[in-house]
Design a protein around this motif. Structure first.
Motif, PDB file in Angstrom:
ATOM      1  N   LEU A  39      -6.816   4.973 -11.672  1.00  0.00           N
ATOM      2  CA  LEU A  39      -6.231   6.221 -12.161  1.00  0.00           C
ATOM      3  C   LEU A  39      -4.970   6.570 -11.377  1.00  0.00           C
ATOM      4  O   LEU A  39      -3.955   6.973 -11.960  1.00  0.00           O
ATOM      5  N   ALA A  40      -5.010   6.407 -10.050  1.00  0.00           N
ATOM      6  CA  ALA A  40      -3.846   6.718  -9.210  1.00  0.00           C
ATOM      7  C   ALA A  40      -2.648   5.883  -9.630  1.00  0.00           C
ATOM      8  O   ALA A  40      -1.527   6.393  -9.750  1.00  0.00           O
ATOM      9  N   ARG A  41      -2.852   4.609  -9.867  1.00  0.00           N
ATOM     10  CA  ARG A  41      -1.741   3.735 -10.243  1.00  0.00           C
ATOM     11  C   ARG A  41      -1.235   4.071 -11.643  1.00  0.00           C
ATOM     12  O   ARG A  41      -0.023   4.050 -11.902  1.00  0.00           O
ATOM     13  N   ALA A  42      -2.146   4.377 -12.565  1.00  0.00           N
ATOM     14  CA  ALA A  42      -1.725   4.710 -13.921  1.00  0.00           C
ATOM     15  C   ALA A  42      -0.887   5.979 -13.939  1.00  0.00           C
ATOM     16  O   ALA A  42       0.176   6.038 -14.575  1.00  0.00           O
ATOM     17  N   VAL A  43      -1.344   7.007 -13.231  1.00  0.00           N
ATOM     18  CA  VAL A  43      -0.617   8.278 -13.213  1.00  0.00           C
ATOM     19  C   VAL A  43       0.721   8.122 -12.486  1.00  0.00           C
ATOM     20  O   VAL A  43       1.746   8.660 -12.916  1.00  0.00           O
ATOM     21  N   ALA A  44       0.729   7.368 -11.372  1.00  0.00           N
ATOM     22  CA  ALA A  44       1.976   7.153 -10.641  1.00  0.00           C
ATOM     23  C   ALA A  44       2.990   6.401 -11.505  1.00  0.00           C
ATOM     24  O   ALA A  44       4.182   6.734 -11.528  1.00  0.00           O
ATOM     25  N   SER A  45       2.523   5.389 -12.222  1.00  0.00           N
ATOM     26  CA  SER A  45       3.427   4.634 -13.098  1.00  0.00           C
ATOM     27  C   SER A  45       3.984   5.526 -14.201  1.00  0.00           C
ATOM     28  O   SER A  45       5.186   5.485 -14.511  1.00  0.00           O
ATOM     29  N   LEU A  46       3.106   6.331 -14.809  1.00  0.00           N
ATOM     30  CA  LEU A  46       3.562   7.233 -15.859  1.00  0.00           C
ATOM     31  C   LEU A  46       4.557   8.240 -15.312  1.00  0.00           C
ATOM     32  O   LEU A  46       5.551   8.588 -15.970  1.00  0.00           O
ATOM     33  N   HIS A  58      -9.375  11.962  -2.523  1.00  0.00           N
ATOM     34  CA  HIS A  58      -8.830  11.357  -1.303  1.00  0.00           C
ATOM     35  C   HIS A  58      -8.239   9.981  -1.598  1.00  0.00           C
ATOM     36  O   HIS A  58      -7.181   9.617  -1.053  1.00  0.00           O
ATOM     37  N   VAL A  59      -8.900   9.192  -2.437  1.00  0.00           N
ATOM     38  CA  VAL A  59      -8.396   7.855  -2.778  1.00  0.00           C
ATOM     39  C   VAL A  59      -7.054   7.962  -3.493  1.00  0.00           C
ATOM     40  O   VAL A  59      -6.091   7.236  -3.172  1.00  0.00           O
ATOM     41  N   VAL A  60      -6.973   8.865  -4.474  1.00  0.00           N
ATOM     42  CA  VAL A  60      -5.724   9.028  -5.216  1.00  0.00           C
ATOM     43  C   VAL A  60      -4.595   9.447  -4.270  1.00  0.00           C
ATOM     44  O   VAL A  60      -3.488   8.884  -4.300  1.00  0.00           O
ATOM     45  N   ARG A  61      -4.882  10.408  -3.408  1.00  0.00           N
ATOM     46  CA  ARG A  61      -3.841  10.883  -2.495  1.00  0.00           C
ATOM     47  C   ARG A  61      -3.422   9.790  -1.513  1.00  0.00           C
ATOM     48  O   ARG A  61      -2.240   9.679  -1.162  1.00  0.00           O
ATOM     49  N   GLU A  62      -4.361   8.993  -1.045  1.00  0.00           N
ATOM     50  CA  GLU A  62      -4.022   7.929  -0.099  1.00  0.00           C
ATOM     51  C   GLU A  62      -3.106   6.901  -0.745  1.00  0.00           C
ATOM     52  O   GLU A  62      -2.166   6.412  -0.115  1.00  0.00           O
ATOM     53  N   LEU A  63      -3.347   6.564  -1.998  1.00  0.00           N
ATOM     54  CA  LEU A  63      -2.491   5.591  -2.667  1.00  0.00           C
ATOM     55  C   LEU A  63      -1.123   6.168  -3.002  1.00  0.00           C
ATOM     56  O   LEU A  63      -0.174   5.416  -3.234  1.00  0.00           O
ATOM     57  N   TRP A  64      -1.016   7.478  -3.046  1.00  0.00           N
ATOM     58  CA  TRP A  64       0.290   8.105  -3.270  1.00  0.00           C
ATOM     59  C   TRP A  64       1.012   8.439  -1.968  1.00  0.00           C
ATOM     60  O   TRP A  64       2.159   8.880  -1.987  1.00  0.00           O
ATOM     61  N   ASN A  65       0.373   8.246  -0.842  1.00  0.00           N
ATOM     62  CA  ASN A  65       0.934   8.658   0.448  1.00  0.00           C
ATOM     63  C   ASN A  65       1.846   7.574   1.016  1.00  0.00           C
ATOM     64  O   ASN A  65       1.402   6.616   1.639  1.00  0.00           O
ATOM     65  N   VAL A  66       3.132   7.725   0.782  1.00  0.00           N
ATOM     66  CA  VAL A  66       4.105   6.779   1.341  1.00  0.00           C
ATOM     67  C   VAL A  66       4.784   7.362   2.574  1.00  0.00           C
ATOM     68  O   VAL A  66       5.715   6.757   3.110  1.00  0.00           O
ATOM     69  N   LEU A  67       4.338   8.524   3.029  1.00  0.00           N
ATOM     70  CA  LEU A  67       4.888   9.091   4.253  1.00  0.00           C
ATOM     71  C   LEU A  67       4.364   8.354   5.482  1.00  0.00           C
ATOM     72  O   LEU A  67       5.019   8.323   6.522  1.00  0.00           O
ATOM     73  N   ASP A  68       3.182   7.777   5.366  1.00  0.00           N
ATOM     74  CA  ASP A  68       2.616   6.955   6.435  1.00  0.00           C
ATOM     75  C   ASP A  68       2.769   5.498   6.047  1.00  0.00           C
ATOM     76  O   ASP A  68       2.409   5.097   4.931  1.00  0.00           O
ATOM     77  N   HIS A  69       3.302   4.696   6.963  1.00  0.00           N
ATOM     78  CA  HIS A  69       3.531   3.289   6.676  1.00  0.00           C
ATOM     79  C   HIS A  69       2.198   2.546   6.576  1.00  0.00           C
ATOM     80  O   HIS A  69       1.163   2.982   7.073  1.00  0.00           O
ATOM     81  N   LYS A 126       0.197   0.731  -1.761  1.00  0.00           N
ATOM     82  CA  LYS A 126       0.399   2.090  -2.245  1.00  0.00           C
ATOM     83  C   LYS A 126       1.292   2.110  -3.483  1.00  0.00           C
ATOM     84  O   LYS A 126       2.078   1.186  -3.705  1.00  0.00           O
ATOM     85  N   ALA A 127       1.143   3.168  -4.281  1.00  0.00           N
ATOM     86  CA  ALA A 127       1.879   3.279  -5.540  1.00  0.00           C
ATOM     87  C   ALA A 127       2.401   4.704  -5.679  1.00  0.00           C
ATOM     88  O   ALA A 127       1.743   5.561  -6.269  1.00  0.00           O
ATOM     89  N   PRO A 128       3.557   4.996  -5.109  1.00  0.00           N
ATOM     90  CA  PRO A 128       4.036   6.385  -5.113  1.00  0.00           C
ATOM     91  C   PRO A 128       4.505   6.826  -6.488  1.00  0.00           C
ATOM     92  O   PRO A 128       5.132   6.057  -7.227  1.00  0.00           O
TER      93      PRO A 128
END
Length: 735
Positions: A80-87, A112-123, A140-142
Motif C-alpha cells: 500500500l505504501a508503495r502504491a500510494v507513493a507512486s500515485l 508505522h510500516v507505511v511511514r517508515e517506507l516514506w521516511n527519506v529523512l533518515d538514511h 524506501k519509496a518517498p
C-alpha cells in the motif's frame, strides 16, 4: 474549538463494481470543474467493490482535486505504501490516505510500516519490527509530498488510535454530541502521546438534500451554510465531504454552500487564524539547537525544516552532504532581504547561500545552520533583442538558459554541465565550452542586482557602484546575494561537439601534445580533457570534450584532426548541433550526496614536460579519481587583469583534481604546486588560508579586502572563501 485548518470541501464517490466507469470519470471531472478540493475514493466492501487505490490510479490523470484513497487495512501495508507513493508522484502530490479497520495492533503497526517506507529523512533501508508486520531492510519509496494518513474512527479505541498516530480523523455525521465526544477523545490521546491536537485534521462526511428543513443538512443552501459554520468555527471540522449520487445536490453544495462557508468562517474568526503552519511533534523533534524557528519571516516562498519531507531533497548539494537547521527559500529580492535579516539575528550560526546546489566547492550547504536558497528565482527574460541583453535569475540552471537563448541564435559560455546554477558560476568566473572564443561568463555581465550584508538592495554596473561591480565579477560570494543578472550574450550558430576517447599510456606525451594543439588552434576551438587514472593494470584513458564554433566540414576537421592524431582512438563521436543541445546534459534528480568533496584547483600558463611528469605521478598515485584540464586563454586573456576580480587572465589552462582524502590529495597536489599560478574558486574545497592568496594576486586581494571592510565588515558572507576586511588608516597603512 478551532484547530487552525482552513476548510476544504469535497465529494465522496462510489467505487462499487456495479458502478459505470464512465460515471466515475464524470464524478472526478465534476469535482475539479466545481473547484472542490477533495475527491474521496471510497473503500467500499472489501473483496466485492473496486479496489480504491486502483480506482484512484485510473483517475489520477483526470481533474485537479486532491484524492483521498480510503482503504480497508491491507494484509501487506508495504505494498500500500508503495502504491500510494507512486500515485502521489504521478499526480504531482495530490494523494492522501485514510485507513478503515479495527484499532488492533495490526492497524497501528501498518501505519508505522507505511511511514517508515516514506521516511527519506533518515538514511538507509526501511526497518520495522512489530508483532504482525515487519520490515527487514526494504527500499524506501518517498511520495511527492507529505501524504497525510487519516484514520476513520467511531468508537473509543479507534479514536485513541487516531489521536496517537494519525494526521487526520475521519468520521460520518451522526449528531453534534458524537462529534464533540470524538474530538475530546482524539485530543486527549494526542496530548498523552506528546502531540499537539492541531496536527490532526478533522474530516466529516455528510449526507443531505435541499428542500424542506427537517434537520441538519436540509433546507436551503443558507441553512446548510449555517450548519457547517458552527461545525468549522466551534468544533474544528476542516474537511467537509458530501456523500451523494445526485449531481444537482453536488453542484449546489459546491457553488452555493462552500463559498458561503469560507466567507463566513473568515468573518467569524480573527485575522490570521489559519496562517500558522502546524508541524508534527515528530518534525519538531528534528529541529536543530540555536535557531529561533518561531521568528522565521512569514513572507518567504518556502521554509523547510529538518522534519519536512522536502528537506530530503534540499539538505545536500550535488557533491556534498548536508544537514542544515533550516532552509529559507526566496523567490524575490524582498524575500532575500527578510532571510538575511533572520540570519543576522543568529550570529554564530553557519550561513550558506545556494543557487541550484551544484557547488563543487561544497559551500552551498552546512551542518546545523541556515541556508538561503534562491533556486526559485530562475527566470530567463530577453530585455532587448537588438543589443542581445537578457535578464537571468540566480536560480536558473545553465541548461535552462541555453534553451531559452537558442531560438534567438544566441548563447552564453557557461561551464560544461547544464545543472549548474547561474548564481555561483556567474560570480566566480565561468570557464565554458566557448571560453577561448567568447571569454568567461563574467565577461558578458553588464549589470546585477545585489542584496548587501546590511539588507540594502543595490544595482551594480560600470556606472552604478562600479567598485562592487568589479568585485562581483570574480569574488561575488563575499559581497552579497545577487538576485538578478543582466548579460549581453553572443550570437552563436551551430557548433561541432566532439567526444574522443583515446589511449593515454604515454600520459606525459599525451598531455604535452594536447596542450600544444589547443594553444596553437584558432579560438573557435575550446577543449576540455578528462584523464581516467589507470586501474587494475589498464592504461590511463584520455577523454576530450571539444567544441568548435563552426558548421562546415573542412573547418571542423582542421580543428579536430590534430587532437585525434595524438594517440590511438578507442571511440569517437562528433555531432553538429546547437550549444543548447550540448548543455542539455543535466540530471533531473535532486542531489542526494553524502560526505565532503575533496577538490583542488589551479590555473597555469603552459603544460611543460615537467608538469606532465608530475601530473603522471599524481594520476598513478591512486589518491585521486578525477583529473580535468580546461583550456582557457584566447578571449579570456583579452580582458585586462585588473578589469575584474578574476585576475589570472594569462592562464591558458585550468586544472581540477578530486579525491576522497584531504591529506592524500594534498600530498599529490604539492607535486603540482610549483607549476601553478592561481586557482579557480568554484573548483576548490580546501579551507587552508593559503588558498585565499592563491585565488587572487596581491593587488587584487588588497583591493577586495578594503571593499570587504566597506560592504561586509562583520563577515556575514563567510561561507565561500571569506575575505578578511582591511581598513586603511589615515597614513595609508592597512589595518
Amino acid at each position: 474549538m478551532n484547530y487552525g485548518h482552513r476548510p476544504r470541501f469535497g465529494l465522496r464517490m462510489p467505487s462499487g463494481s456495479c458502478q459505470d466507469p464512465g460515471q466515475l470519470l464524470q464524478w472526478a471531472d465534476t469535482a475539479a470543474r466545481l473547484g472542490l478540493e477533495v475527491l474521496v475514493v471510497a473503500a467500499g466492501e472489501d473483496g466485492v467493490d473496486l479496489e480504491p487505490a486502483t480506482v484512484a490510479s485510473w483517475l489520477g490523470a483526470r481533474g485537479s482535486s486532491t484524492m483521498t484513497v480510503e482503504t480497508w487495512l491491507p494484509p501487506n501495508p508495504a505494498m500500500l505504501a508503495r502504491a500510494v507513493a507512486s500515485l502521489d508522484q504521478l499526480t504531482g502530490g495530490r494523494v492522501e490516505l485514510t485507513v478503515r479497520a479495527r484499532p488492533d495492533a495490526a492497524m497501528g503497526e501498518a501505519i508505522h510500516v507505511v511511514r517508515e517506507l516514506w521516511n527519506v529523512l533518515d538514511h538507509g533501508l526501511g526497518r520495522y519490527k512489530g508483532r504482525v508486520h515487519r520490515l527487514a531492510g526494504a527500499q524506501k519509496a518517498p511520495p511527492a509530498h507529505e501524504v497525510s494518513i487519516g484514520v476513520h474512527a467511531h468508537d473509543r479505541d479507534e479514536l485513541h488510535l487516531a489521536g496517537r498516530l494519525a494526521d487526520g480523523w475521519s468520521t460520518d455525521w451522526s449528531d453534534l454530541t458524537a462529534l464533540i465526544d470524538g474530538n475530546r477523545a482524539v485530543d486527549g490521546a494526542a496530548r498523552d502521546a506528546g502531540r499537539d491536537p492541531r496536527e490532526i485534521r478533522r474530516c466529516l462526511t455528510i449526507c443531505g438534500e435541499f428542500g424542506p428543513r427537517t434537520g441538519a443538512f436540509t433546507g436551503t443552501p443558507a441553512d446548510w451554510s449555517a450548519d457547517l459554520l458552527t461545525l468549522v468555527v466551534d468544533h474544528g471540522v476542516s474537511d467537509i465531504i458530501l456523500d451523494t449520487d445526485q449531481p444537482d445536490i453536488a453542484v449546489a453544495f459546491a457553488v452555493e454552500v462552500a463559498p458561503a462557508v469560507r466567507t463566513a468562517v473568515d468573518a467569524a474568526l480573527p485575522p490570521g487564524w489559519s496562517s500558522a503552519r502546524v508541524r508534527s511533534s515528530a518534525a519538531l523533534a528534528r529541529r536543530r539547537p540555536g535557531i529561533d524557528y518561531e521568528t522565521v519571516p512569514p513572507g518567504l516562498a518556502e521554509v523547510v525544516e529538518p522534519g519536512d519531507l522536502a528537506y530530503a531533497q534540499l539538505r545536500s548539494g550535488y557533491l556534498r552532504g548536508g544537514a542544515p537547521g533550516i532552509i529559507l527559500r526566496a523567490a524575490t529580492a524582498e524575500q532575500v532581504v527578510d532571510a538575511l535579516a533572520f540570519a543576522h539575528r543568529h550570529p554564530g550560526i553557519p550561513l550558506s547561500r545556494r543557487s541550484a546546489g551544484h557547488g563543487v566547492s561544497g559551500r552551498s550547504t552546512n551542518d546545523g545552520g541556515i541556508v538561503i536558497d534562491v533556486s526559485l528565482m530562475n527566470t530567463v527574460e530577453v530585455l532587448d533583442q537588438r543589443t542581445r541583453r537578457v535578464l537571468i535569475g540566480p536560480g536558473a540552471r545553465w541548461a535552462e538558459v541555453a534553451a531559452a537563448l537558442a531560438p534567438y541564435g544566441w548563447a552564453l559560455s557557461s561551464g560544461d554541465y547544464g545543472g549548474v546554477g547561474v548564481g555561483g558560476l556567474a560570480t566566480a568566473g565561468g570557464i565554458g565550452y566557448l571560453a577561448r572564443e567568447h571569454g568567461l561568463t563574467i565577461d558578458h555581465l553588464r549589470a546585477a542586482d545585489l542584496v548587501l550584508a546590511n539588507g540594502a538592495t543595490v544595482r551594480v554596473s560600470d556606472s552604478q557602484n562600479p567598485d562592487l561591480f568589479w568585485a562581483v565579477r570574480g569574488a561575488g560570494a563575499n559581497f552579497g546575494i545577487v538576485t538578478a543578472f543582466e548579460f549581453e550574450v553572443d550570437e552563436v550558430g551551430p557548433v561541432a561537439f566532439a567526444q574522443l576517447t583515446q589511449d593515454a599510456d604515454d600520459l606525459e606525451g599525451y598531455l604535452v601534445e594536447w596542450a600544444r594543439v589547443v594553444e596553437n588552434s584558432p579560438r573557435d576551438l575550446t577543449s576540455f580533457l578528462i584523464v581516467a587514472p589507470p586501474r587494475a593494470g589498464r592504461p590511463p584513458i584520455a577523454l576530450t570534450r571539444s567544441m568548435v564554433h563552426a558548421a562546415d566540414r573542412d573547418t571542423i576537421l582542421a580543428r579536430l584532426e590534430p587532437l585525434a592524431a595524438i594517440s590511438p582512438m578507442y571511440a569517437q563521436e562528433v555531432v553538429i548541433t546547437s550549444y543548447a543541445h550540448v548543455m542539455n546534459n543535466a540530471s533531473p534528480d535532486a542531489p542526494l550526496s553524502r560526505g565532503e568533496p575533496v577538490s583542488r584547483s589551479g590555473l597555469f600558463r603552459h603544460i611543460t614536460p615537467q608538469f606532465a611528469a608530475a601530473a603522471s605521478h599524481v594520476l598513478r598515485s591512486n589518491a585521486i579519481h578525477w583529473f580535468q584540464l580546461r583550456s582557457v586563454g584566447g578571449a579570456v586573456a583579452d580582458i585586462p587583469a585588473d578589469a575584474t576580480a578574476y585576475a589570472h587572465r594569462d592562464a591558458n589552462f585550468s586544472l581540477v583534481v578530486m579525491g576522497s582524502d584531504d591529506e592524500a590529495v594534498d600530498r599529490q597536489w604539492d607535486r603540482l604546486r610549483p607549476f601553478l599560478n592561481g586557482l579557480y574558486l568554484s573548483f576548490e574545497s580546501s579551507l587552508a588560508p593559503d588558498r585565499i592568496a592563491a585565488a587572487w594576486p596581491p593587488a587584487t586581494l588588497s583591493r577586495l579586502r578594503r571593499l570587504k571592510a566597506v560592504y561586509d565588515p562583520g563577515g556575514l558572507f563567510g561561507d565561500n572563501f571569506a575575505l578578511t576586511p582591511v581598513t586603511p588608516d589615515p597614513k595609508g597603512a592597512q589595518t
